[in-house]
Design a protein around this motif. Structure first.
Motif, PDB file in Angstrom:
ATOM      1  N   ALA A  23     125.743 -31.077  47.366  1.00 39.49           N
ATOM      2  CA  ALA A  23     126.056 -30.381  48.610  1.00 39.49           C
ATOM      3  C   ALA A  23     127.555 -30.111  48.766  1.00 39.49           C
ATOM      4  CB  ALA A  23     125.559 -31.198  49.803  1.00 39.49           C
ATOM      5  N   GLY A  79     127.948 -34.174  43.443  1.00 38.45           N
ATOM      6  CA  GLY A  79     129.115 -33.739  44.214  1.00 38.45           C
ATOM      7  C   GLY A  79     130.443 -34.162  43.596  1.00 38.45           C
ATOM      8  N   ILE A  80     131.395 -33.266  43.657  1.00 37.73           N
ATOM      9  CA  ILE A  80     132.772 -33.605  43.268  1.00 37.73           C
ATOM     10  C   ILE A  80     133.668 -33.150  44.407  1.00 37.73           C
ATOM     11  CG2 ILE A  80     134.662 -33.230  41.630  1.00 37.73           C
ATOM     12  CD1 ILE A  80     132.644 -32.767  39.447  1.00 37.73           C
ATOM     13  N   HIS A 135     118.663 -28.303  52.306  1.00 37.18           N
ATOM     14  CA  HIS A 135     119.901 -27.526  52.322  1.00 37.18           C
ATOM     15  C   HIS A 135     120.536 -27.605  53.694  1.00 37.18           C
ATOM     16  CE1 HIS A 135     117.371 -24.521  54.210  1.00 37.18           C
ATOM     17  NE2 HIS A 135     116.498 -24.748  53.233  1.00 37.18           N
TER      18      HIS A 135
HETATM   19  P1  NAD Z   1     127.653 -24.757  46.911  1.00 42.78           P
HETATM   20  O1  NAD Z   1     128.673 -24.853  47.975  1.00 42.78           O
HETATM   21  O2  NAD Z   1     127.395 -23.462  46.226  1.00 42.78           O
HETATM   22  O3  NAD Z   1     126.259 -25.259  47.497  1.00 42.78           O
HETATM   23  C1  NAD Z   1     126.159 -26.364  48.328  1.00 42.78           C
HETATM   24  C2  NAD Z   1     124.725 -26.501  48.804  1.00 42.78           C
HETATM   25  O4  NAD Z   1     124.635 -27.665  49.614  1.00 42.78           O
HETATM   26  C3  NAD Z   1     124.261 -25.326  49.648  1.00 42.78           C
HETATM   27  O5  NAD Z   1     123.020 -24.873  49.134  1.00 42.78           O
HETATM   28  C4  NAD Z   1     124.088 -25.890  51.052  1.00 42.78           C
HETATM   29  O6  NAD Z   1     122.970 -25.367  51.707  1.00 42.78           O
HETATM   30  C5  NAD Z   1     123.932 -27.380  50.802  1.00 42.78           C
HETATM   31  N1  NAD Z   1     124.497 -28.182  51.886  1.00 42.78           N
HETATM   32  C6  NAD Z   1     125.755 -28.109  52.377  1.00 42.78           C
HETATM   33  N2  NAD Z   1     125.903 -28.996  53.388  1.00 42.78           N
HETATM   34  C7  NAD Z   1     124.733 -29.621  53.536  1.00 42.78           C
HETATM   35  C8  NAD Z   1     124.257 -30.617  54.413  1.00 42.78           C
HETATM   36  N3  NAD Z   1     125.037 -31.136  55.351  1.00 42.78           N
HETATM   37  N4  NAD Z   1     122.985 -31.023  54.286  1.00 42.78           N
HETATM   38  C9  NAD Z   1     122.175 -30.496  53.339  1.00 42.78           C
HETATM   39  N5  NAD Z   1     122.579 -29.559  52.464  1.00 42.78           N
HETATM   40  C10 NAD Z   1     123.833 -29.122  52.568  1.00 42.78           C
HETATM   41  O7  NAD Z   1     128.020 -25.901  45.875  1.00 42.78           O
HETATM   42  P2  NAD Z   1     127.590 -26.142  44.352  1.00 42.78           P
HETATM   43  O8  NAD Z   1     128.323 -25.208  43.473  1.00 42.78           O
HETATM   44  O9  NAD Z   1     126.111 -26.261  44.239  1.00 42.78           O
HETATM   45  O10 NAD Z   1     128.226 -27.584  44.152  1.00 42.78           O
HETATM   46  C11 NAD Z   1     127.793 -28.687  44.928  1.00 42.78           C
HETATM   47  C12 NAD Z   1     128.684 -29.866  44.625  1.00 42.78           C
HETATM   48  O11 NAD Z   1     128.537 -30.216  43.266  1.00 42.78           O
HETATM   49  C13 NAD Z   1     130.189 -29.610  44.824  1.00 42.78           C
HETATM   50  O12 NAD Z   1     130.778 -30.805  45.250  1.00 42.78           O
HETATM   51  C14 NAD Z   1     130.663 -29.266  43.430  1.00 42.78           C
HETATM   52  O13 NAD Z   1     132.035 -29.563  43.243  1.00 42.78           O
HETATM   53  C15 NAD Z   1     129.797 -30.168  42.615  1.00 42.78           C
HETATM   54  N6  NAD Z   1     129.581 -29.730  41.236  1.00 42.78           N
HETATM   55  C16 NAD Z   1     129.652 -30.682  40.292  1.00 42.78           C
HETATM   56  C17 NAD Z   1     129.417 -30.361  38.978  1.00 42.78           C
HETATM   57  C18 NAD Z   1     129.471 -31.445  37.956  1.00 42.78           C
HETATM   58  O14 NAD Z   1     129.610 -31.163  36.789  1.00 42.78           O
HETATM   59  N7  NAD Z   1     129.339 -32.712  38.360  1.00 42.78           N
HETATM   60  C19 NAD Z   1     129.128 -29.050  38.624  1.00 42.78           C
HETATM   61  C20 NAD Z   1     129.017 -28.087  39.620  1.00 42.78           C
HETATM   62  C21 NAD Z   1     129.242 -28.437  40.939  1.00 42.78           C
END
Ligand code: NAD
Length: 284
Positions: free
Chosen positions: A208, A229-230, A188
């Motif tokens: 992330a 990621g998106i 994370h």
């Molecule tokens: P979030 O912001 O709630 O969580 C992000 C996580 O990434 C956090 O736990 C953080 O600690 C970690 N993180 C951030 N920067 C980091 C780094 N430099 N190194 C290591 N870890 C790091 O986001 P989320 O809701 O979990 O979504 C994550 C990504 O997935 C976003 O881009 C979101 O748009 C995408 N997403 C895609 C779908 C899909 O259907 N493909 C669904 C949900 C979310």
């Protein structure tokens, strides 16, 4: 070059199976129904909601989209959720996140009856996942696992690294990989030397929200890399994985767009069918 984890192919396969299951339920007098609540006018959310409606159409699921203005109060939102809890046409309720400022997501999600929780975000379903009990699984991590299985990626005994620890992706993905008997590490934003950890992964799931976070030098040769990621950059979608540098190193790689996002929608349909099946069983 990595084998493509092609969300278009896998989600289509899943949707065709779901369509058959929907027809079987309809033959028993039960039409699966999904209600999607969208508050405000966030363009990304509007696209997601539209895609969910299209998938319902494709599979024969009844869908109702309720669009509320951004000024909606918490009480109004919760009243609507409670009405849907009692609506016999609706098996699954989904509140599109994020909600506009001023609305409490956790409280809204807690209002959804766990038996109608299409997204699997309710504390009861999160608890069931933690305990290994049956329940509705969150769609994105469920889609990741389905994708890996369809591609024939072995998880048992492998080292899986999940980058991200959110409640909707990272944490449940780690628990599902554990359920598949992988050895799981969660990285994370506070993790020191991310590359050192990710290079140990046979399976690398990245969620992330940081475009291009994972580059080829951070990936073990032959690993399965799933990019959740998106990110929107100048109107274009990109993932958290730098496709160009990772593609020659990885064994499998999911693209963005055309990867996990499509699986997420298909798994939502799967959840609604499962909830409708539970209703059919109660009726019988
Ligand atoms: P979030 O912001 O709630 O969580 C992000 C996580 O990434 C956090 O736990 C953080 O600690 C970690 N993180 C951030 N920067 C980091 C780094 N430099 N190194 C290591 N870890 C790091 O986001 P989320 O809701 O979990 O979504 C994550 C990504 O997935 C976003 O881009 C979101 O748009 C995408 N997403 C895609 C779908 C899909 O259907 N493909 C669904 C949900 C979310």
């Amino acid at each position: 070059m990595a084998q493509l984890l092609d969300g278009r192919v896998y989600s289509e396969e899943a949707l065709q199976e779901i369509k058959v299951q929907v027809q079987e339920l309809k033959n028993q007098g039960v039409t699966p129904g999904l209600a999607v609540i969208l508050v405000g006018e966030d363009p990304a959310s509007q696209t997601y909601v539209r895609n969910k409606g299209k998938a319902c159409e494709k599979t024969g699921i009844y869908s109702r989209t309720i669009i509320l203005p951004a000024q909606t109060t918490q009480a109004e939102l919760e009243k609507l959720i409670r009405e849907l809890n009692d609506d016999k046409q609706i098996d699954g309720i989904l509140v599109q996140l994020p909600l506009p400022d001023g609305l409490d997501e956790a409280r809204a999600l807690a209002c959804i009856r766990p038996e109608k929780d299409a997204d699997g975000f309710h504390a009861v379903n999160a608890g069931n996942l933690m305990l290994g009990q049956p329940g509705t699984l969150p769609c994105t991590p469920k889609g990741v696992i389905r994708m890996l299985k369809l591609a024939g990626v072995e998880m048992d005994g492998k080292h899986a690294v999940v980058v991200g620890r959110s409640n909707i992706v990272g944490k449940p993905a780690a628990l599902l990989l554990l359920r598949e008997n992988a050895t799981v590490t969660i990285a994370h934003s506070h993790t020191k030397d991310l590359g050192d950890i990710t290079r140990q992964a046979d399976i690398l799931v990245v969620a992330a929200g940081k475009p291009g976070l994972i580059t080829g030098d951070m990936v073990k040769p032959g690993a399965a890399v799933v990019d959740v990621g998106i990110n929107r950059i100048n109107g274009r979608l990109s993932g958290d994985v730098d496709f160009t540098s990772v593609d020659p190193v990885a064994g499998w790689l999911s693209p963005v767009p055309g990867g996990v996002g499509l699986m997420t929608v298909a798994m939502l349909m799967d959840n609604v069918v499962a909830l409708a099946r539970a209703r059919a069983e109660k009726k019988a």
